[in-house]
Design a protein around this motif. Structure first.
Motif, short mmCIF file in Angstrom:
data_model
loop_
_atom_site.label_atom_id
_atom_site.label_comp_id
_atom_site.label_asym_id
_atom_site.label_seq_id
_atom_site.Cartn_x
_atom_site.Cartn_y
_atom_site.Cartn_z
N GLY A 47 21.69 -20.98 -3.12
CA GLY A 47 21.30 -19.58 -3.28
C GLY A 47 19.94 -19.46 -3.95
O GLY A 47 19.11 -20.37 -3.90
N LEU A 48 19.71 -18.32 -4.58
CA LEU A 48 18.44 -18.06 -5.24
C LEU A 48 18.22 -19.01 -6.40
O LEU A 48 19.17 -19.38 -7.10
CB LEU A 48 18.41 -16.62 -5.76
N ILE A 49 16.96 -19.39 -6.61
CA ILE A 49 16.60 -20.22 -7.75
C ILE A 49 16.04 -19.28 -8.81
O ILE A 49 14.93 -18.76 -8.68
CB ILE A 49 15.58 -21.30 -7.37
N LEU A 50 16.84 -19.03 -9.83
CA LEU A 50 16.50 -18.06 -10.86
C LEU A 50 15.95 -18.75 -12.10
O LEU A 50 16.31 -19.88 -12.40
CB LEU A 50 17.75 -17.26 -11.25
N GLY A 51 15.08 -18.05 -12.81
CA GLY A 51 14.59 -18.59 -14.08
C GLY A 51 13.21 -18.13 -14.41
O GLY A 51 12.50 -17.55 -13.57
N LYS A 52 12.82 -18.37 -15.65
CA LYS A 52 11.50 -18.01 -16.15
C LYS A 52 10.89 -19.27 -16.78
O LYS A 52 11.45 -19.83 -17.72
CB LYS A 52 11.59 -16.88 -17.17
N LEU A 53 9.74 -19.67 -16.25
CA LEU A 53 9.03 -20.83 -16.78
C LEU A 53 8.54 -20.50 -18.19
O LEU A 53 8.04 -19.41 -18.43
CB LEU A 53 7.86 -21.22 -15.88
N GLY A 54 8.70 -21.45 -19.10
CA GLY A 54 8.33 -21.24 -20.49
C GLY A 54 9.48 -20.71 -21.31
O GLY A 54 9.37 -20.61 -22.53
N PHE A 97 3.12 -16.93 -7.10
CA PHE A 97 3.47 -16.12 -8.26
C PHE A 97 4.58 -16.84 -9.03
O PHE A 97 5.59 -17.22 -8.44
CB PHE A 97 3.95 -14.74 -7.83
N VAL A 98 4.36 -17.03 -10.32
CA VAL A 98 5.30 -17.77 -11.16
C VAL A 98 5.87 -16.84 -12.21
O VAL A 98 5.12 -16.25 -13.01
CB VAL A 98 4.61 -18.98 -11.83
N ASN A 99 7.18 -16.69 -12.22
CA ASN A 99 7.87 -15.90 -13.23
C ASN A 99 7.78 -16.70 -14.53
O ASN A 99 8.44 -17.73 -14.68
CB ASN A 99 9.32 -15.70 -12.80
N PHE A 104 2.98 -19.28 -21.23
CA PHE A 104 3.08 -20.39 -20.27
C PHE A 104 1.78 -20.43 -19.46
O PHE A 104 1.37 -19.41 -18.90
CB PHE A 104 4.28 -20.20 -19.35
N THR A 105 1.14 -21.59 -19.40
CA THR A 105 -0.17 -21.69 -18.72
C THR A 105 -0.20 -22.75 -17.62
O THR A 105 -1.27 -23.11 -17.15
CB THR A 105 -1.28 -22.01 -19.75
N GLN A 106 0.96 -23.21 -17.18
CA GLN A 106 0.99 -24.28 -16.18
C GLN A 106 1.38 -23.78 -14.79
O GLN A 106 1.97 -24.51 -14.00
CB GLN A 106 1.95 -25.38 -16.65
N GLN A 107 0.97 -22.56 -14.46
CA GLN A 107 1.26 -22.02 -13.13
C GLN A 107 0.73 -22.93 -12.02
O GLN A 107 1.43 -23.15 -11.03
CB GLN A 107 0.69 -20.60 -12.99
N ALA A 132 -2.78 -19.38 -8.13
CA ALA A 132 -1.50 -19.51 -8.83
C ALA A 132 -1.56 -18.58 -10.03
O ALA A 132 -2.40 -18.78 -10.91
CB ALA A 132 -1.27 -20.96 -9.27
N VAL A 133 -0.71 -17.58 -10.05
CA VAL A 133 -0.76 -16.57 -11.10
C VAL A 133 0.59 -16.38 -11.75
O VAL A 133 1.64 -16.67 -11.18
CB VAL A 133 -1.27 -15.22 -10.54
N SER A 134 0.54 -15.87 -12.97
CA SER A 134 1.74 -15.56 -13.73
C SER A 134 2.23 -14.17 -13.38
O SER A 134 1.45 -13.28 -13.05
CB SER A 134 1.43 -15.64 -15.23
#
Length: 153
Positions: A47-54, A97-99, A104-107, A132-134
């Motif tokens: 299913g969906l891959i959920l989460g927030k980097l950092g 786009f990175v959630n 967090f600066t590793q987008q 690549a943006v946050s």
């Protein structure tokens, strides 16, 4: 089987059916020799891959989510090409786009999951321009969304 799909099979990847749009938009637009693919959110067999980097997701998991987006982009591209993905001339540009949290600066390293996969699967056809943006949040809480521009024959 097409040459691109044969290479994907060597990598253990089978393109899924192209996902249907989740709102009032089309999954892709073809104009001339250019295909614009709408943003693809990260999904896998579970299913969906959920989460927030950092916050609650590791960099490696974010890169895997970006790879899943790249596979969905190729599935949409195949549909846009009437089933003949070998019409691909090159990947022109990705916007990822990175959630992620504000600190967090590793987008770019997250979106490398998509870029590295496309080059591995497509060779020089897979090399592309990229952003690549946050994002403070993404649809449904997914970790990554990527849109793409492709040139076709």
């Amino acid at each position: 089987m097409s040459a691109i799909e044969a290479r994907l099979a060597e990598l253990g990847v089978t393109l899924p059916d192209s996902p249907a749009p989740a709102a009032n938009y089309v999954p892709y637009v073809v104009t001339g020799d250019t295909v614009y693919v709408s943003g693809q959110i990260c999904m896998n067999a579970d299913g969906l891959i959920l989460g927030k980097l950092g916050a609650d997701m590791a960099l490696e998991d974010g890169a895997a989510a970006a790879r899943a987006c790249a596979i969905a982009l190729l599935a949409q591209l195949k549909s846009a090409c009437g089933g003949d993905i070998d019409r691909l001339v090159r990947v022109v540009k990705l916007t990822g786009f990175v959630n992620s949290t504000a600190d967090f600066t590793q987008q770019p390293q997250v979106i490398n999951g998509a870029s590295d996969f496309l080059v591995e699967a497509l060779g020089d056809k897979g090399r592309h321009a990229r952003s690549a943006v946050s994002a403070a949040a993404l649809p449904l809480g997914v970790a990554v969304e990527i849109e793409g521009i492709f040139q076709i024959a």
